[in-house]
Write a protein that holds these residues in place. Structure first.
Motif, PDB file in Angstrom:
ATOM      1  N   ALA A  17       2.539 -12.801   6.813  1.00 56.98           N
ATOM      2  CA  ALA A  17       3.136 -13.741   5.886  1.00 56.98           C
ATOM      3  C   ALA A  17       2.535 -14.980   5.278  1.00 56.98           C
ATOM      4  O   ALA A  17       3.130 -16.160   5.368  1.00 56.98           O
ATOM      5  CB  ALA A  17       4.505 -13.879   6.321  1.00 56.98           C
ATOM      6  N   ASP A  59       0.690 -10.389   3.119  1.00 62.39           N
ATOM      7  CA  ASP A  59       2.173 -10.590   2.765  1.00 62.39           C
ATOM      8  C   ASP A  59       2.374  -9.469   1.950  1.00 62.39           C
ATOM      9  O   ASP A  59       1.652  -8.565   1.310  1.00 62.39           O
ATOM     10  CB  ASP A  59       1.751 -11.951   1.539  1.00 62.39           C
ATOM     11  N   ASN A  60       3.756  -9.345   1.496  1.00 63.03           N
ATOM     12  CA  ASN A  60       4.227  -8.366   0.579  1.00 63.03           C
ATOM     13  C   ASN A  60       4.532  -8.757  -0.975  1.00 63.03           C
ATOM     14  O   ASN A  60       4.840  -7.932  -1.702  1.00 63.03           O
ATOM     15  CB  ASN A  60       5.347  -7.500   1.154  1.00 63.03           C
ATOM     16  N   GLY A  66       1.995 -16.320   2.476  1.00 65.66           N
ATOM     17  CA  GLY A  66       2.294 -16.778   1.149  1.00 65.66           C
ATOM     18  C   GLY A  66       0.990 -17.251   0.463  1.00 65.66           C
ATOM     19  O   GLY A  66       0.096 -16.102   0.078  1.00 65.66           O
ATOM     20  N   GLY A  76       3.205 -18.940   9.722  1.00 63.66           N
ATOM     21  CA  GLY A  76       3.897 -20.249   9.385  1.00 63.66           C
ATOM     22  C   GLY A  76       4.967 -19.807   8.735  1.00 63.66           C
ATOM     23  O   GLY A  76       5.140 -18.990   7.755  1.00 63.66           O
ATOM     24  N   LEU A 105       0.934  -5.914   2.570  1.00 64.28           N
ATOM     25  CA  LEU A 105       1.732  -4.943   3.516  1.00 64.28           C
ATOM     26  C   LEU A 105       3.113  -5.627   3.827  1.00 64.28           C
ATOM     27  O   LEU A 105       3.393  -6.801   3.707  1.00 64.28           O
ATOM     28  CB  LEU A 105       1.161  -5.232   4.901  1.00 64.28           C
ATOM     29  N   ASP A 106       4.159  -4.610   3.866  1.00 65.99           N
ATOM     30  CA  ASP A 106       5.594  -4.850   4.480  1.00 65.99           C
ATOM     31  C   ASP A 106       5.493  -5.307   5.696  1.00 65.99           C
ATOM     32  O   ASP A 106       5.478  -3.854   6.447  1.00 65.99           O
ATOM     33  CB  ASP A 106       6.435  -3.889   4.016  1.00 65.99           C
ATOM     34  N   LEU A 107       5.280  -6.288   6.191  1.00 69.51           N
ATOM     35  CA  LEU A 107       5.467  -6.565   7.658  1.00 69.51           C
ATOM     36  C   LEU A 107       6.667  -6.022   8.595  1.00 69.51           C
ATOM     37  O   LEU A 107       6.705  -5.650   9.491  1.00 69.51           O
ATOM     38  CB  LEU A 107       4.997  -8.125   8.163  1.00 69.51           C
ATOM     39  N   LEU A 139       1.951 -14.086  -4.733  1.00 78.03           N
ATOM     40  CA  LEU A 139       1.587 -15.088  -3.595  1.00 78.03           C
ATOM     41  C   LEU A 139      -0.022 -14.666  -3.134  1.00 78.03           C
ATOM     42  O   LEU A 139      -0.923 -15.508  -2.992  1.00 78.03           O
ATOM     43  CB  LEU A 139       2.410 -15.375  -2.397  1.00 78.03           C
TER      44      LEU A 139
END
Ligand SMILES: C[S@@+](CC[C@H](N)C(=O)[O-])C[C@H]1O[C@@H](n2cnc3c(N)ncnc32)[C@H](O)[C@@H]1O
Length: 268
Positions: free
Chosen positions: A43, A67-68, A45, A112, A92-94, A72
Protein backbone atom coordinates in the motif's frame (compact mmCIF):
# COMPACT_ATOMS: atom_id res chain seq x y z
CA UNK A 1 -11.10 3.13 -0.52
CA UNK A 2 -9.19 5.79 -2.44
CA UNK A 3 -6.67 8.31 -1.17
CA UNK A 4 -5.93 11.57 -2.99
CA UNK A 5 -2.32 12.18 -3.95
CA UNK A 6 -2.70 15.73 -2.64
CA UNK A 7 -3.66 14.40 0.81
CA UNK A 8 -0.69 11.99 0.85
CA UNK A 9 1.63 14.88 -0.13
CA UNK A 10 0.21 17.09 2.62
CA UNK A 11 0.67 14.47 5.34
CA UNK A 12 4.11 13.19 4.24
CA UNK A 13 6.27 15.74 6.14
CA UNK A 14 4.18 15.27 9.28
CA UNK A 15 4.49 11.49 8.93
CA UNK A 16 8.24 11.88 8.54
CA UNK A 17 8.50 13.97 11.69
CA UNK A 18 6.22 11.56 13.59
CA UNK A 19 8.08 8.31 12.79
CA UNK A 20 9.58 6.76 15.91
CA UNK A 21 13.37 7.12 15.75
CA UNK A 22 14.12 4.00 17.80
CA UNK A 23 11.91 1.84 15.59
CA UNK A 24 13.53 3.29 12.45
CA UNK A 25 16.98 2.67 13.94
CA UNK A 26 16.04 -0.94 14.72
CA UNK A 27 14.91 -1.49 11.13
CA UNK A 28 18.13 0.02 9.75
CA UNK A 29 20.34 -1.92 12.21
CA UNK A 30 18.71 -5.22 11.27
CA UNK A 31 19.77 -4.75 7.64
CA UNK A 32 23.15 -3.08 8.21
CA UNK A 33 26.08 -4.58 6.35
CA UNK A 34 24.06 -6.31 3.65
CA UNK A 35 25.46 -5.65 0.19
CA UNK A 36 21.96 -5.36 -1.33
CA UNK A 37 18.44 -5.25 0.07
CA UNK A 38 15.03 -5.96 -1.42
CA UNK A 39 12.07 -4.25 0.23
CA UNK A 40 8.36 -4.76 -0.50
CA UNK A 41 6.23 -1.78 0.49
CA UNK A 42 2.55 -2.72 0.82
CA UNK A 43 0.00 0.00 0.00
CA UNK A 44 2.82 2.33 -1.04
CA UNK A 45 0.72 5.30 -2.14
CA UNK A 46 3.16 7.69 -3.85
CA UNK A 47 6.20 6.05 -2.21
CA UNK A 48 6.56 7.92 1.09
CA UNK A 49 8.02 4.85 2.81
CA UNK A 50 10.89 4.63 0.30
CA UNK A 51 11.64 8.32 0.74
CA UNK A 52 11.59 8.00 4.56
CA UNK A 53 13.41 4.71 5.00
CA UNK A 54 15.66 4.59 1.93
CA UNK A 55 18.22 7.11 3.25
CA UNK A 56 18.63 4.92 6.39
CA UNK A 57 19.50 1.76 4.44
CA UNK A 58 22.55 0.60 2.49
CA UNK A 59 23.45 1.78 -0.96
CA UNK A 60 21.95 -0.99 -3.05
CA UNK A 61 18.21 -1.13 -2.62
CA UNK A 62 15.51 -2.74 -4.76
CA UNK A 63 12.01 -1.55 -3.87
CA UNK A 64 8.81 -3.27 -4.96
CA UNK A 65 6.04 -0.76 -4.43
CA UNK A 66 2.58 -2.37 -4.23
CA UNK A 67 -0.77 -0.60 -4.41
CA UNK A 68 -4.13 -1.02 -6.15
CA UNK A 69 -4.36 2.64 -7.17
CA UNK A 70 -2.73 3.06 -10.58
CA UNK A 71 -2.60 6.85 -10.30
CA UNK A 72 -0.65 6.67 -7.03
CA UNK A 73 1.63 3.96 -8.44
CA UNK A 74 2.45 6.18 -11.45
CA UNK A 75 3.48 8.94 -9.05
CA UNK A 76 5.53 6.46 -7.00
CA UNK A 77 7.44 5.48 -10.16
CA UNK A 78 8.03 9.06 -11.33
CA UNK A 79 11.44 10.70 -11.07
CA UNK A 80 14.89 9.17 -10.89
CA UNK A 81 15.59 7.25 -7.67
CA UNK A 82 18.89 7.85 -5.85
CA UNK A 83 21.97 6.08 -7.28
CA UNK A 84 21.98 2.38 -6.34
CA UNK A 85 18.21 2.27 -5.84
CA UNK A 86 15.84 0.42 -8.17
CA UNK A 87 12.08 0.89 -8.01
CA UNK A 88 9.43 -1.39 -9.49
CA UNK A 89 5.72 -0.76 -9.11
CA UNK A 90 3.31 -3.68 -8.71
CA UNK A 91 -0.44 -3.16 -9.15
CA UNK A 92 -2.19 -5.57 -6.77
CA UNK A 93 -5.31 -5.72 -4.66
CA UNK A 94 -3.80 -6.59 -1.28
CA UNK A 95 -7.16 -7.70 0.09
CA UNK A 96 -7.05 -10.51 -2.47
CA UNK A 97 -3.40 -10.98 -3.47
CA UNK A 98 -1.32 -10.39 -0.34
CA UNK A 99 0.55 -13.66 -0.84
CA UNK A 100 1.64 -12.67 -4.38
CA UNK A 101 2.99 -9.39 -3.00
CA UNK A 102 5.25 -11.29 -0.58
CA UNK A 103 6.74 -13.59 -3.23
CA UNK A 104 10.39 -13.31 -4.25
CA UNK A 105 12.09 -13.52 -0.85
CA UNK A 106 12.31 -9.82 0.08
CA UNK A 107 14.55 -8.84 3.01
CA UNK A 108 11.93 -6.55 4.53
CA UNK A 109 8.19 -5.91 4.27
CA UNK A 110 7.04 -2.37 4.99
CA UNK A 111 3.75 -0.53 5.19
CA UNK A 112 2.76 2.98 6.24
CA UNK A 113 -0.72 4.00 7.40
CA UNK A 114 -2.19 0.68 6.31
CA UNK A 115 -2.89 -1.50 9.34
CA UNK A 116 -5.78 0.59 10.71
CA UNK A 117 -7.61 -0.09 7.41
CA UNK A 118 -7.40 -3.88 7.59
CA UNK A 119 -9.53 -6.50 9.30
CA UNK A 120 -8.51 -8.95 12.02
CA UNK A 121 -8.67 -11.73 9.38
CA UNK A 122 -6.32 -9.87 7.03
CA UNK A 123 -3.90 -9.11 9.88
CA UNK A 124 -3.91 -12.80 10.70
CA UNK A 125 -3.09 -13.57 7.06
CA UNK A 126 -0.26 -11.04 7.13
CA UNK A 127 1.29 -12.50 10.27
CA UNK A 128 0.93 -16.12 9.10
CA UNK A 129 2.26 -15.42 5.60
CA UNK A 130 5.20 -13.27 6.72
CA UNK A 131 6.09 -15.70 9.54
CA UNK A 132 6.03 -18.64 7.10
CA UNK A 133 8.59 -16.74 4.98
CA UNK A 134 10.59 -15.44 8.01
CA UNK A 135 10.11 -11.87 6.83
CA UNK A 136 10.72 -8.85 9.08
CA UNK A 137 7.89 -6.31 9.03
CA UNK A 138 8.05 -2.55 9.57
CA UNK A 139 4.52 -1.16 9.98
CA UNK A 140 4.58 2.61 10.47
CA UNK A 141 1.98 5.21 11.32
CA UNK A 142 -0.94 3.05 12.41
CA UNK A 143 -3.66 5.32 13.86
CA UNK A 144 -4.40 4.27 17.45
CA UNK A 145 -7.53 6.23 18.38
CA UNK A 146 -5.88 8.96 20.49
CA UNK A 147 -6.71 12.48 19.42
CA UNK A 148 -6.60 15.74 21.33
CA UNK A 149 -7.24 19.33 20.36
CA UNK A 150 -6.28 22.66 21.93
CA UNK A 151 -8.17 24.72 22.88
CA UNK A 152 -10.76 22.08 23.75
CA UNK A 153 -14.32 22.31 22.43
CA UNK A 154 -17.20 20.62 24.31
CA UNK A 155 -18.12 18.72 21.11
CA UNK A 156 -14.61 17.34 20.37
CA UNK A 157 -15.24 14.14 22.29
CA UNK A 158 -18.46 13.38 20.37
CA UNK A 159 -16.71 13.86 17.02
CA UNK A 160 -13.61 11.85 17.99
CA UNK A 161 -15.85 9.05 19.28
CA UNK A 162 -17.70 9.00 15.94
CA UNK A 163 -14.41 9.03 14.01
CA UNK A 164 -13.15 6.05 15.98
CA UNK A 165 -16.36 4.13 15.30
CA UNK A 166 -16.14 5.07 11.60
CA UNK A 167 -12.59 3.69 11.62
CA UNK A 168 -14.03 0.25 12.32
CA UNK A 169 -16.09 0.21 9.08
CA UNK A 170 -15.01 -1.86 6.07
CA UNK A 171 -12.21 -0.14 4.13
CA UNK A 172 -11.93 -2.90 1.56
CA UNK A 173 -10.38 -5.59 3.77
CA UNK A 174 -13.45 -6.53 5.83
CA UNK A 175 -14.48 -4.81 9.11
CA UNK A 176 -11.46 -2.64 9.92
CA UNK A 177 -9.44 -2.92 13.11
CA UNK A 178 -9.20 0.89 13.18
CA UNK A 179 -7.86 2.14 16.54
CA UNK A 180 -7.32 -1.47 17.71
CA UNK A 181 -4.94 -2.31 14.85
CA UNK A 182 -1.60 -1.36 16.41
CA UNK A 183 -2.12 -3.32 19.64
CA UNK A 184 -3.57 -6.26 17.69
CA UNK A 185 -0.58 -6.33 15.31
CA UNK A 186 1.96 -6.28 18.15
CA UNK A 187 0.10 -9.13 19.88
CA UNK A 188 -0.26 -11.24 16.73
CA UNK A 189 3.39 -10.88 15.67
CA UNK A 190 4.56 -11.77 19.18
CA UNK A 191 2.23 -14.79 19.10
CA UNK A 192 3.89 -16.12 15.92
CA UNK A 193 7.36 -15.84 17.46
CA UNK A 194 8.50 -12.35 16.48
CA UNK A 195 10.37 -9.91 18.65
CA UNK A 196 8.58 -6.54 18.37
CA UNK A 197 9.81 -3.01 19.03
CA UNK A 198 7.25 -0.26 18.91
CA UNK A 199 6.80 3.38 19.79
CA UNK A 200 4.46 6.32 19.47
CA UNK A 201 4.52 8.15 16.14
CA UNK A 202 2.02 10.91 16.81
CA UNK A 203 1.20 13.73 14.46
CA UNK A 204 1.83 16.98 16.28
CA UNK A 205 0.31 20.03 14.62
CA UNK A 206 1.09 23.50 15.92
CA UNK A 207 -0.87 26.73 15.34
CA UNK A 208 1.02 27.37 12.08
CA UNK A 209 0.03 24.01 10.58
CA UNK A 210 -3.28 25.37 9.32
CA UNK A 211 -3.70 23.38 6.11
CA UNK A 212 -3.26 19.92 7.58
CA UNK A 213 -5.41 20.75 10.60
CA UNK A 214 -8.20 21.99 8.31
CA UNK A 215 -7.99 18.81 6.22
CA UNK A 216 -8.01 16.49 9.22
CA UNK A 217 -10.92 18.33 10.83
CA UNK A 218 -12.93 18.25 7.58
CA UNK A 219 -12.19 14.51 7.27
CA UNK A 220 -13.39 13.94 10.83
CA UNK A 221 -16.60 15.91 10.16
CA UNK A 222 -17.24 13.79 7.02
CA UNK A 223 -16.65 10.59 8.96
CA UNK A 224 -19.08 11.67 11.70
CA UNK A 225 -21.69 12.57 9.04
CA UNK A 226 -21.25 9.27 7.20
CA UNK A 227 -21.53 7.28 10.40
CA UNK A 228 -24.87 8.88 11.28
CA UNK A 229 -26.21 9.34 14.78
CA UNK A 230 -24.72 12.81 15.30
CA UNK A 231 -26.98 15.70 14.13
CA UNK A 232 -25.59 17.26 10.94
CA UNK A 233 -26.14 20.81 12.22
CA UNK A 234 -24.07 20.04 15.32
CA UNK A 235 -21.24 18.64 13.15
CA UNK A 236 -21.28 21.72 10.90
CA UNK A 237 -21.28 24.07 13.92
CA UNK A 238 -18.35 22.17 15.46
CA UNK A 239 -16.37 22.31 12.21
CA UNK A 240 -17.04 26.04 11.85
CA UNK A 241 -15.86 26.73 15.41
CA UNK A 242 -12.74 24.61 14.99
CA UNK A 243 -11.91 26.19 11.60
CA UNK A 244 -12.20 29.65 13.12
CA UNK A 245 -9.67 28.66 15.80
CA UNK A 246 -7.34 27.24 13.11
CA UNK A 247 -7.66 30.41 11.00
CA UNK A 248 -6.88 32.54 14.07
CA UNK A 249 -3.62 30.59 14.57
CA UNK A 250 -4.70 29.29 17.98
CA UNK A 251 -5.25 25.59 17.24
CA UNK A 252 -2.98 22.66 18.10
CA UNK A 253 -3.63 18.96 17.64
CA UNK A 254 -2.08 15.63 18.48
CA UNK A 255 -3.19 12.48 16.66
CA UNK A 256 -1.92 9.16 17.99
CA UNK A 257 -0.09 6.66 15.78
CA UNK A 258 2.15 3.69 16.51
CA UNK A 259 5.22 2.44 14.64
CA UNK A 260 6.23 -1.20 14.94
CA UNK A 261 9.15 -3.34 13.78
CA UNK A 262 8.55 -7.07 14.08
CA UNK A 263 11.45 -9.42 13.50
CA UNK A 264 11.38 -13.21 13.49
CA UNK A 265 13.46 -14.41 16.44
CA UNK A 266 16.66 -16.15 15.39
CA UNK A 267 16.54 -14.56 11.94
CA UNK A 268 19.55 -15.15 9.70
C1 LIG B 1 -3.32 6.04 3.97
S1 LIG B 1 -2.70 5.60 2.40
C2 LIG B 1 -0.99 5.32 2.78
C3 LIG B 1 -0.09 5.42 1.59
C4 LIG B 1 1.39 5.32 1.89
N1 LIG B 1 1.75 4.06 2.49
C5 LIG B 1 1.85 6.47 2.75
O1 LIG B 1 2.24 6.25 3.91
O2 LIG B 1 1.79 7.62 2.27
C6 LIG B 1 -3.32 3.94 2.17
C7 LIG B 1 -2.89 3.29 0.88
O3 LIG B 1 -3.47 1.99 0.82
C8 LIG B 1 -3.80 1.71 -0.52
N2 LIG B 1 -4.80 0.63 -0.53
C9 LIG B 1 -6.02 0.64 0.04
N3 LIG B 1 -6.66 -0.52 -0.19
C10 LIG B 1 -5.80 -1.30 -0.92
C11 LIG B 1 -5.89 -2.59 -1.48
N4 LIG B 1 -6.98 -3.35 -1.33
N5 LIG B 1 -4.81 -3.07 -2.16
C12 LIG B 1 -3.71 -2.31 -2.33
N6 LIG B 1 -3.57 -1.06 -1.82
C13 LIG B 1 -4.61 -0.56 -1.14
C14 LIG B 1 -4.32 3.04 -1.03
O4 LIG B 1 -4.35 3.11 -2.44
C15 LIG B 1 -3.32 4.01 -0.41
O5 LIG B 1 -2.20 4.20 -1.23
Amino acid sequence: MSFAASWLALREPYDLAARDGDVLAAVAASLAGRPAITIVDLACGTGAMRRALGPRLGQHQAWRLVDNDLGLLARAAAGAPPPGTRVATVPLDLARDLEAALDGAPDLVTMGALLDLVSAEWLERLTVETAARLLPVYAALTYDGRASLEPADPFDETIIGAVNRHQRLDKGFGPALGPRAAAAAIKRFEAVGYSVVHGAADWVFGPQDREIQSEVLAGWASAARELGGVPLAAIVDWLTRRRDVVAAGRSSMRVGHVDMFARPMGLR
